[in-house]
Enzyme design. Structure first.
Site, PDB file in Angstrom:
ATOM      1  N   SER A 111       0.820  -1.089  -0.073  1.00 20.09           N
ATOM      2  CA  SER A 111       0.109  -0.086  -0.043  1.00 20.09           C
ATOM      3  C   SER A 111       0.969   1.151   0.165  1.00 20.09           C
ATOM      4  CB  SER A 111      -0.893   0.074   1.302  1.00 20.09           C
ATOM      5  OG  SER A 111      -1.597   1.271   1.430  1.00 20.09           O
TER       6      SER A 111
ATOM      7  N   TYR B  13      -2.764  -0.729  10.224  1.00 18.05           N
ATOM      8  CA  TYR B  13      -2.832  -1.118   8.846  1.00 18.05           C
ATOM      9  C   TYR B  13      -1.542  -0.888   8.016  1.00 18.05           C
ATOM     10  CZ  TYR B  13      -4.166  -1.187   3.758  1.00 18.05           C
ATOM     11  OH  TYR B  13      -4.337  -1.714   2.536  1.00 18.05           O
TER      12      TYR B  13
END
Length: 293
Positions: free
Chosen positions: A185, A198
């Site tokens: 990400s 996350y």
């Protein structure tokens, strides 16, 4: 996708909405529906008869990758947690393009489930050529003190331990020329103040991608990653407050979130022999954010 299609996406946006489950449900729950099939993407058989196991393949980026794999004539083993309706829809899409799709449900954060997932894929198709670790969850928190130990462990269990368990089991079957592709990400590189757990898991996955690449390169197995920026998937209304969902992606240089179909070609490139001289790398598909690390 064609430029005129992209211009339309830039002006439409998405309304306020929220889902009270992770990692979210796509069919009938997300408005507008994420674009998972780019009609301008034409397959060329570059994954013909290859067996690909993809985790989190039921919706979002995973669904788009499954559709692209079907266009490239791959056989797809789709692993998902419990979003049965979404998974069935994705299977039907794969079959619509003449592909074969095996559905495997279960929590890959559990080691035994991860092992059985790989075993089922290999038993059904007889081999495994590529692994795409895409399953993930994320949770919104404005203060580190709002993140419980249970939540931190749950996020790592899905995002890191899930990838670890499945990859470990898959190594018994991958051969020289095989590939592993990890969904990392943009937040692993630039951080995200409200997705701290996350972001931590994605940073760990980047490091694992690079290290595993060096570990496996002599065996002829390539390991790479794709780092999405803001992409419109069920994970967004399942994670953010309604007001932020409405504005999601508008701060990117392109002024909009990406669509899953815009990510899929990067995964195909890294899974296929097109990237035969590429390992330990991450492709950034993020709407124009420049990251020099």
């Amino acid at each position: 996708m064609k430029y005129e299609d992209i211009q339309k996406l830039q002006t439409e946006g998405q309304p306020k909405q929220i889902q009270n489950r992770q990692p979210g449900v796509e069919d009938g729950e997300v408005t507008p529906m994420p674009i998972f099939d780019d009609p301008n993407y034409k397959g060329s058989g570059k994954m013909k008869d290859k067996v690909v196991l993809i985790t989190g393949g039921d919706s979002g980026i995973g669904r788009a990758v499954c559709v692209a794999l079907a266009k490239e004539e791959a056989k797809v083993a789709l692993a998902y947690r419990d979003e049965h309706d979404d998974a069935e829809t994705t299977k039907a899409l794969v079959e619509e393009y003449g592909g074969e799709c095996l559905l495997i449900d279960g929590d890959i954060g559990e080691e035994e489930t991860a092992k059985k997932t790989v075993e089922k894929a290999v038993k059904h198709f007889g081999r495994l050529d590529s692994l795409i670790n895409n399953a993930a969850e994320q949770h919104y928190a404005e203060d580190l003190r709002d993140i419980s130990s249970d939540q931190m462990e749950r996020t790592f269990k899905t995002n890191i331990f899930g990838a670890f368990h499945v990859t470990k089991a898959a190594l018994d079957h991958l051969q020289p020329g095989s590939s592993i592709v990890n969904s990392v990400s943009v937040v692993a590189y630039k951080g995200m103040p409200v997705l701290m757990d996350y972001a931590a898991t994605k940073g760990a996955l980047v490091a694992l991608t690079r290290s595993l690449s060096e570990n496996l390169v002599s065996k002829g197995i390539r390991v790479n990653g794709v780092a999405p920026g803001p992409v419109w998937t069920p994970l967004i209304p399942a994670s953010f407050p309604k007001e932020q969902v409405e504005q999601f992606g508008t701060s990117s240089p392109m002024g909009r979130p990406g669509q899953p179909a815009e990510l899929a070609p990067a995964y195909i490139y890294l899974a296929s022999d097109d990237s035969s001289f590429v390992s330990g790398e991450v492709i950034h598909v993020n709407g124009g954010q420049v990251l020099n690390n």
